[in-house]
Scaffold this motif. Sequence first.
Motif, mmCIF file in Angstrom:
data_model
loop_
_atom_site.group_PDB
_atom_site.id
_atom_site.type_symbol
_atom_site.label_atom_id
_atom_site.label_comp_id
_atom_site.label_asym_id
_atom_site.label_seq_id
_atom_site.Cartn_x
_atom_site.Cartn_y
_atom_site.Cartn_z
ATOM 1 N N ALA A 98 -2.226 10.398 4.057
ATOM 2 C CA ALA A 98 -1.149 10.890 3.195
ATOM 3 C C ALA A 98 -0.043 9.862 2.982
ATOM 4 O O ALA A 98 0.732 9.971 2.019
ATOM 5 N N SER A 99 0.045 8.863 3.850
ATOM 6 C CA SER A 99 1.101 7.844 3.706
ATOM 7 C C SER A 99 0.568 6.433 3.938
ATOM 8 O O SER A 99 1.338 5.506 4.156
ATOM 9 N N LYS A 100 -0.728 6.281 3.875
ATOM 10 C CA LYS A 100 -1.368 5.019 4.254
ATOM 11 C C LYS A 100 -0.869 3.818 3.461
ATOM 12 O O LYS A 100 -0.718 2.716 4.006
ATOM 13 N N TYR A 101 -0.582 3.989 2.182
ATOM 14 C CA TYR A 101 -0.251 2.845 1.333
ATOM 15 C C TYR A 101 1.217 2.789 0.937
ATOM 16 O O TYR A 101 1.608 1.923 0.155
ATOM 17 N N TYR A 102 2.014 3.704 1.458
ATOM 18 C CA TYR A 102 3.447 3.632 1.167
ATOM 19 C C TYR A 102 4.067 2.452 1.909
ATOM 20 O O TYR A 102 3.634 2.089 3.003
ATOM 21 N N GLY A 103 5.081 1.866 1.303
ATOM 22 C CA GLY A 103 5.753 0.733 1.924
ATOM 23 C C GLY A 103 5.254 -0.605 1.432
ATOM 24 O O GLY A 103 5.829 -1.650 1.771
ATOM 25 N N PRO A 132 -0.571 -2.383 -12.847
ATOM 26 C CA PRO A 132 0.667 -2.688 -13.570
ATOM 27 C C PRO A 132 1.447 -1.456 -14.010
ATOM 28 O O PRO A 132 2.643 -1.546 -14.282
ATOM 29 N N ASP A 133 0.785 -0.299 -14.070
ATOM 30 C CA ASP A 133 1.457 0.913 -14.539
ATOM 31 C C ASP A 133 1.699 1.936 -13.425
ATOM 32 O O ASP A 133 2.073 3.077 -13.696
ATOM 33 N N VAL A 134 1.485 1.531 -12.162
ATOM 34 C CA VAL A 134 1.759 2.420 -11.026
ATOM 35 C C VAL A 134 2.580 1.647 -9.998
ATOM 36 O O VAL A 134 2.024 0.925 -9.162
ATOM 37 N N PRO A 135 3.900 1.758 -10.040
ATOM 38 C CA PRO A 135 4.727 1.041 -9.062
ATOM 39 C C PRO A 135 4.511 1.593 -7.656
ATOM 40 O O PRO A 135 4.212 2.783 -7.491
ATOM 41 N N PRO A 136 4.652 0.752 -6.630
ATOM 42 C CA PRO A 136 4.407 1.213 -5.254
ATOM 43 C C PRO A 136 5.401 2.265 -4.783
ATOM 44 O O PRO A 136 5.168 2.923 -3.769
ATOM 45 N N THR A 137 6.496 2.441 -5.522
ATOM 46 C CA THR A 137 7.492 3.452 -5.145
ATOM 47 C C THR A 137 7.231 4.807 -5.805
ATOM 48 O O THR A 137 7.951 5.771 -5.531
#
Length: 400
Positions: A334-339, A346-351
């Motif tokens: 559920a939070s593996k790729y946050y941070g 290019p159209d999905v910012p990490p935030t």
Amino acid sequence: MRRYFLFVFFLSLVWLVSGCATKKLAPVSDEDNPAHHYLMGMELVDKGDIDEADARFQRALQLEPDYAPALAGRALAAACRTKAESDAEHKSVELKRALDLLDDAEDEAKGDSQKFMVEVTGIRVYTRAKPKDWIDDAEDCYEDSMDLDKGNEAELPYYRSKTAAPYFMGRAYFANYQFRKSEDMLSKVMSASPGRWHEPAEKLFRKVHKIVRASAGYTLTDVAKRIAVKDRVSRADVAALLVDEIHLDRLMAGRIAAPQKKNPEAFIPADVRENLFKPEILVVVKWDLRGLEPIYDSTSRAYLFYPNKPISRKELAFVLEDILIKITGDESLASKYYGQSNSPYPDVPPTSAYYNAVTNSVTRGLMAPDLSGAFRPDENTDGAELLQSVLRLRNVMNVQ
């Protein structure tokens, strides 16, 4: 005197017959000709303006009453009305009109070029109207069109190229859920010199290819086939495919406990009570899947499912991620790729709120960005994409 009366009778008869015959009107300008009105009519059909298209075909026939392409155009317009008509009696009337006009067009066609236009339009008429044994009739039209050797592509004002025949036959097979045959037909267009039908054939081929690859080794249910051909799928479609193809209820019940509800009675959103996929929707609601949760409606002051609402690609990513978490029991997903500081899309910012779900879905092979790397999060999911995602999830979960 007797000869005089016979002569008068003969003249009257000639006048009566000529008066009843269809009059050929004179054009009022250079553009007022059958070929131009036929071309404009076919382009209006493509835009969905059927009534205006039919008016153009009728004008072409006023100028040349036996102009076969316009007769075929009118048949196509009637077939479009057949598809849109909900009243059974009206539908039957439009279907008969379409088939009668197509017969007239075949009788009146002059030369191979006109015959080609009529036969290819015939494929489209049968695909739209879908009378009994329609795919067989469409195949006959295709074979007849391919037997015409003397046609001149310069005399095809709308179709422009003979690749129109395999293109529309590919669409016919697609509409009949014969995906491999559709793929074969479309590949004929793509292997020919680029022309008018190359780009739409390539677009449809990509969709068909997804379905063929995803369903390799599987026998698709009728529901899955109907969903697979949709240009955009709804929340109800997603529920139906999850339940039918991966047996969601059985899969969940064997691995996790059902969420406990404050109200012991099963919650049934008011807007799904009459829905065809009500049982499947209730399974999804039961397991509280993220991305398919009931949504609060302030007007009715109730939680509704919105079964007909299209589902976006980012919403589908949420659904797939939630199933992965629930089935594997791995809450860290559920939070593996946050941070992360950089995004591969290019159209999905990490935030973004859906970045983690998108990345989980892509890294597991359940979804894919396009060739540019863009994920297109806000675009509607089409049926082929949904089928591919669900069947890949089935493989990941090793569902039998």
